[in-house]
Design a protein around this motif. Structure first.
Motif, PDB file in Angstrom:
ATOM      1  N   THR A   1       0.921  -1.164   0.026  1.00  0.00           N
ATOM      2  CA  THR A   1       0.020   0.066  -0.164  1.00  0.00           C
ATOM      3  C   THR A   1       0.933   1.179  -0.169  1.00  0.00           C
ATOM      4  O   THR A   1       0.723   2.317  -0.652  1.00  0.00           O
ATOM      5  CB  THR A   1      -0.974  -0.011   1.120  1.00  0.00           C
ATOM      6  OG1 THR A   1      -1.873  -1.175   1.214  1.00  0.00           O
ATOM      7  CG2 THR A   1      -1.742   1.195   1.292  1.00  0.00           C
ATOM      8  N   TYR A   2       1.754   1.212   1.018  1.00  0.00           N
ATOM      9  CA  TYR A   2       2.884   2.691   0.828  1.00  0.00           C
ATOM     10  C   TYR A   2       3.266   2.864  -0.437  1.00  0.00           C
ATOM     11  O   TYR A   2       3.436   3.855  -0.958  1.00  0.00           O
ATOM     12  CB  TYR A   2       3.782   2.064   1.891  1.00  0.00           C
ATOM     13  CG  TYR A   2       4.909   3.314   1.811  1.00  0.00           C
ATOM     14  CD1 TYR A   2       4.877   4.444   2.172  1.00  0.00           C
ATOM     15  CD2 TYR A   2       6.069   2.978   1.293  1.00  0.00           C
ATOM     16  CE1 TYR A   2       5.600   5.456   2.398  1.00  0.00           C
ATOM     17  CE2 TYR A   2       7.317   4.000   1.128  1.00  0.00           C
ATOM     18  CZ  TYR A   2       7.038   5.093   1.735  1.00  0.00           C
ATOM     19  OH  TYR A   2       8.017   6.064   1.382  1.00  0.00           O
ATOM     20  N   VAL A   3       3.998   1.610  -1.150  1.00  0.00           N
ATOM     21  CA  VAL A   3       4.790   1.873  -2.409  1.00  0.00           C
ATOM     22  C   VAL A   3       3.870   2.373  -3.410  1.00  0.00           C
ATOM     23  O   VAL A   3       3.992   3.270  -4.231  1.00  0.00           O
ATOM     24  CB  VAL A   3       5.519   0.663  -2.672  1.00  0.00           C
ATOM     25  CG1 VAL A   3       6.175   0.898  -3.985  1.00  0.00           C
ATOM     26  CG2 VAL A   3       6.727   0.630  -1.708  1.00  0.00           C
ATOM     27  N   SER A   4       2.548   1.785  -3.425  1.00  0.00           N
ATOM     28  CA  SER A   4       1.591   1.988  -4.367  1.00  0.00           C
ATOM     29  C   SER A   4       1.184   3.510  -4.225  1.00  0.00           C
ATOM     30  O   SER A   4       0.905   4.399  -5.445  1.00  0.00           O
ATOM     31  CB  SER A   4       0.324   1.082  -4.245  1.00  0.00           C
ATOM     32  OG  SER A   4       0.544  -0.262  -4.314  1.00  0.00           O
TER      33      SER A   4
ATOM     34  N   ALA B   1       1.322   9.273  -6.433  1.00  0.00           N
ATOM     35  CA  ALA B   1       1.578  10.523  -6.063  1.00  0.00           C
ATOM     36  C   ALA B   1       2.711  11.055  -6.967  1.00  0.00           C
ATOM     37  O   ALA B   1       2.632  12.183  -7.596  1.00  0.00           O
ATOM     38  CB  ALA B   1       2.329  10.580  -4.736  1.00  0.00           C
ATOM     39  N   LEU B   2       3.646  10.140  -7.606  1.00  0.00           N
ATOM     40  CA  LEU B   2       4.449  10.373  -8.741  1.00  0.00           C
ATOM     41  C   LEU B   2       3.709  10.492 -10.060  1.00  0.00           C
ATOM     42  O   LEU B   2       4.606  10.781 -11.116  1.00  0.00           O
ATOM     43  CB  LEU B   2       5.635   9.381  -8.710  1.00  0.00           C
ATOM     44  CG  LEU B   2       6.603   9.855  -7.635  1.00  0.00           C
ATOM     45  CD1 LEU B   2       7.711   8.507  -7.633  1.00  0.00           C
ATOM     46  CD2 LEU B   2       7.392  11.155  -8.027  1.00  0.00           C
ATOM     47  N   GLY B   3       2.618   9.968 -10.137  1.00  0.00           N
ATOM     48  CA  GLY B   3       2.069   9.677 -11.374  1.00  0.00           C
ATOM     49  C   GLY B   3       2.628   8.578 -12.389  1.00  0.00           C
ATOM     50  O   GLY B   3       2.451   8.756 -13.604  1.00  0.00           O
TER      51      GLY B   3
ATOM     52  N   VAL C   1       6.464  -1.833 -12.529  1.00  0.00           N
ATOM     53  CA  VAL C   1       6.306  -0.382 -12.826  1.00  0.00           C
ATOM     54  C   VAL C   1       6.533   0.077 -14.225  1.00  0.00           C
ATOM     55  O   VAL C   1       7.360  -0.355 -14.679  1.00  0.00           O
ATOM     56  CB  VAL C   1       7.093   0.348 -11.838  1.00  0.00           C
ATOM     57  CG1 VAL C   1       6.955   1.936 -11.850  1.00  0.00           C
ATOM     58  CG2 VAL C   1       6.637  -0.227 -10.302  1.00  0.00           C
ATOM     59  N   ASP C   2       5.610   1.065 -14.622  1.00  0.00           N
ATOM     60  CA  ASP C   2       6.004   1.369 -16.303  1.00  0.00           C
ATOM     61  C   ASP C   2       6.349   2.821 -16.065  1.00  0.00           C
ATOM     62  O   ASP C   2       6.111   3.848 -15.712  1.00  0.00           O
ATOM     63  CB  ASP C   2       4.397   1.496 -16.766  1.00  0.00           C
ATOM     64  CG  ASP C   2       4.793   2.051 -18.059  1.00  0.00           C
ATOM     65  OD1 ASP C   2       5.847   2.252 -18.681  1.00  0.00           O
ATOM     66  OD2 ASP C   2       3.528   2.151 -18.833  1.00  0.00           O
ATOM     67  N   LEU C   3       7.878   2.648 -16.351  1.00  0.00           N
ATOM     68  CA  LEU C   3       8.694   3.892 -16.557  1.00  0.00           C
ATOM     69  C   LEU C   3       8.878   4.372 -17.808  1.00  0.00           C
ATOM     70  O   LEU C   3       9.870   5.138 -18.057  1.00  0.00           O
ATOM     71  CB  LEU C   3       9.841   3.676 -15.724  1.00  0.00           C
ATOM     72  CG  LEU C   3       9.533   3.342 -14.195  1.00  0.00           C
ATOM     73  CD1 LEU C   3      11.083   3.499 -13.563  1.00  0.00           C
ATOM     74  CD2 LEU C   3       8.883   4.576 -13.482  1.00  0.00           C
TER      75      LEU C   3
ATOM     76  N   ARG D   1      12.065   8.717  -6.133  1.00  0.00           N
ATOM     77  CA  ARG D   1      11.364   9.950  -6.229  1.00  0.00           C
ATOM     78  C   ARG D   1      12.543  10.940  -6.830  1.00  0.00           C
ATOM     79  O   ARG D   1      12.239  11.761  -7.693  1.00  0.00           O
ATOM     80  CB  ARG D   1      10.650  10.574  -5.088  1.00  0.00           C
ATOM     81  CG  ARG D   1       9.978  11.836  -5.246  1.00  0.00           C
ATOM     82  CD  ARG D   1       9.475  12.249  -4.108  1.00  0.00           C
ATOM     83  NE  ARG D   1       8.235  11.664  -3.637  1.00  0.00           N
ATOM     84  CZ  ARG D   1       6.941  11.946  -4.269  1.00  0.00           C
ATOM     85  NH1 ARG D   1       6.891  13.073  -4.916  1.00  0.00           N
ATOM     86  NH2 ARG D   1       5.861  11.274  -3.851  1.00  0.00           N
ATOM     87  N   GLN D   2      13.610  11.109  -6.118  1.00  0.00           N
ATOM     88  CA  GLN D   2      14.657  11.932  -6.622  1.00  0.00           C
ATOM     89  C   GLN D   2      14.979  11.825  -8.125  1.00  0.00           C
ATOM     90  O   GLN D   2      15.189  12.827  -8.769  1.00  0.00           O
ATOM     91  CB  GLN D   2      16.050  11.902  -5.466  1.00  0.00           C
ATOM     92  CG  GLN D   2      15.773  12.256  -4.219  1.00  0.00           C
ATOM     93  CD  GLN D   2      16.695  12.016  -3.036  1.00  0.00           C
ATOM     94  OE1 GLN D   2      17.603  11.433  -3.433  1.00  0.00           O
ATOM     95  NE2 GLN D   2      16.519  12.470  -2.008  1.00  0.00           N
ATOM     96  N   VAL D   3      15.176  10.463  -8.315  1.00  0.00           N
ATOM     97  CA  VAL D   3      15.670  10.218  -9.796  1.00  0.00           C
ATOM     98  C   VAL D   3      14.470  10.704 -10.840  1.00  0.00           C
ATOM     99  O   VAL D   3      14.782  11.358 -11.716  1.00  0.00           O
ATOM    100  CB  VAL D   3      16.051   8.639  -9.886  1.00  0.00           C
ATOM    101  CG1 VAL D   3      16.307   8.469 -11.362  1.00  0.00           C
ATOM    102  CG2 VAL D   3      17.194   8.552  -9.007  1.00  0.00           C
ATOM    103  N   LEU D   4      13.387  10.176 -10.590  1.00  0.00           N
ATOM    104  CA  LEU D   4      12.093  10.552 -11.411  1.00  0.00           C
ATOM    105  C   LEU D   4      12.064  11.878 -11.482  1.00  0.00           C
ATOM    106  O   LEU D   4      11.695  12.513 -12.540  1.00  0.00           O
ATOM    107  CB  LEU D   4      10.916   9.722 -10.986  1.00  0.00           C
ATOM    108  CG  LEU D   4      11.074   8.364 -10.927  1.00  0.00           C
ATOM    109  CD1 LEU D   4       9.862   7.396 -10.833  1.00  0.00           C
ATOM    110  CD2 LEU D   4      11.747   7.471 -12.214  1.00  0.00           C
TER     111      LEU D   4
END
Length: 429
Positions: free
Chosen positions: A336-339, A344-346, A360-362, A421-424
């Protein structure tokens, strides 16, 4: 491919060394610079290896209780190479109960080895001639390539799946009999003899669970073509979404071809004991069981470990009342946390409820849709001290998919996702 320094090795030895040398640089980097909250807080966070690190407290308490500490002569002597009878009997009872088999499973059909990697190697060696192949849907747990090749020189024939959804009743990366037929025909047209089909259920890295209907269809396909089926059910007790139901192939009322159906399970995932090295094969084919047992001379477990495993599997009260509820609750909370962080990052992802990972689709973060670009993004994560697994390692046909493992303690998970998050956020879309 091979250096002159390998000239002292046989051709097999050079291939084996090449597999080691070509392993992902990320894991070597991680082991040289492993995160430790106190000793190395700037080290690499590993969200790439599928290990359950959530329940060490429960396991350590149970494994240090007095009934686990027993030494007697038979435990220090050569066992039956299939495994001590007391352990095989407990495995049969355990699988009968948790796989919900319609009739009690038999100890004579159980073989015990030091991990499911060894079972894959053994089955490939005893079922296939050199150069023959197993069908496997992609993306898949990539280490199977090495498992089946190193001893048996057996290859994989890929059933390529993609993320496109073509209708209301379809899902991304969905396996169908039609895709199996197409892949089989393609392999045979290239002169490749296909001897079997490998299925992972729940699936790694997708987290999908095959329905009983799908299993019957896949097994029916295999029977029509006289193919063995290896069912890897290593995550069968790690289904944390309450609305989902996992059905083991051993729960089916009637298997299309029992003599060619072989089931794997172990304690590495469901019990968070990847270092214990316990895996079991269940097969009604006694020739296969005997041939694999012969290889157990190289892949057996110590008697002391066999005793501990049998006691743990026997303790149904602890498993049902203590371990499983808490483990599944912790898995669900971490998922749940990672989801929520990904939303939040879209970032799009497959929202499944089994296993330790999220697919994960990056793709939108790649400047070009190439595997070279995928590797560059993966390396940016590693440079920022977080290790993920990229899609090419799973033979995904679409560049830009990554596997994120969430089964880690909250502090490491939070820090790892901060680094993601920092990388993305610094990466141009």
């Amino acid at each position: 491919m091979f250096s002159s320094a390998s000239s002292c090795l046989s051709s097999r030895g050079r291939v084996i060394k090449w597999f080691w040398d070509s392993a992902e640089e990320g894991y070597r980097t991680y082991h040289r610079d492993e995160y430790d909250e106190d000793k190395n807080p700037n080290g690499v966070i590993n969200l790439g290896t599928s290990e359950n690190k959530l329940c060490f407290d429960l396991l350590s308490r149970r494994l240090t209780q007095s009934d686990m500490l027993r030494v007697e002569p038979p435990l220090l002597q050569y066992p039956d190479w299939r495994g001590h009878l007391f352990l095989r009997e407990e495995v049969a009872k355990f699988l009968s109960y948790y796989c919900k088999s319609p009739a009690p499973l038999k100890a004579e059909n159980v073989v015990v080895l030091n991990g499911c990697a060894s079972i894959f190697s053994a089955l490939a060696t005893v079922l296939c001639e050199v150069g023959e192949a197993f069908l496997i849907p992609t993306p898949y747990y990539g280490a199977i390539t090495q498992h089946i090749y190193l001893y048996g020189n057996v290859r994989l024939a890929y059933v390529y799946l993609d993320s496109e959804v073509t209708g209301q009743d379809t899902r991304p990366f969905q396996l169908t009999v039609e895709k199996l037929e197409t892949a089989l025909q393609g392999a045979e047209s290239e002169g490749v003899k296909v001897k079997g089909l490998i299925l992972i259920n729940p699936q790694n890295p997708l987290g999908d669970i095959y329905s009983p209907g799908e299993l019957q269809e896949f097994l029916g396909f295999a029977k029509r073509h006289l193919l063995h089926v290896i069912l890897d059910e290593i995550y069968m007790l790690s289904v944390f979404q309450e609305s989902l139901e996992f059905r083991s192939v051993l729960s089916l009322e009637r298997l299309p071809d029992p003599q060619r159906t072989h089931v794997l399970w172990g304690m590495s995932k469901d019990f968070g004991m990847s270092g214990l090295r316990f895996g079991t094969l269940y097969t009604e084919n006694q020739d296969v069981a005997t041939a694999v047992a012969s290889l157990c001379r190289c892949h057996g477990l110590s008697g002391l470990v066999q005793y501990q495993v049998s006691k743990l599997l026997q303790d149904r009260d602890w498993i049902n009342r203590v371990y499983l509820p808490e483990n599944l609750a912790r898995l669900k909370a971490a998922h749940t946390y990672v989801s929520e962080e990904l939303r939040a990052l879209g970032v799009p992802f497959l929202n499944r409820g089994a296993g330790f990972f999220i697919w994960v689709d990056l793709r939108k973060y790649l400047r070009k849709a190439t595997f070279e670009e995928e590797t560059l993004l993966w390396r940016r994560f590693l440079d920022n001290k977080v290790l993920l697994s990229f899609g090419k390692a799973f033979e995904c046909k679409e560049p830009g998919w990554f596997r994120v493992v969430f089964s880690d303690r909250p502090q490491r998970l939070r820090l790892g996702m901060q680094r993601v998050r920092q990388v993305l956020e610094s990466n141009p879309k």
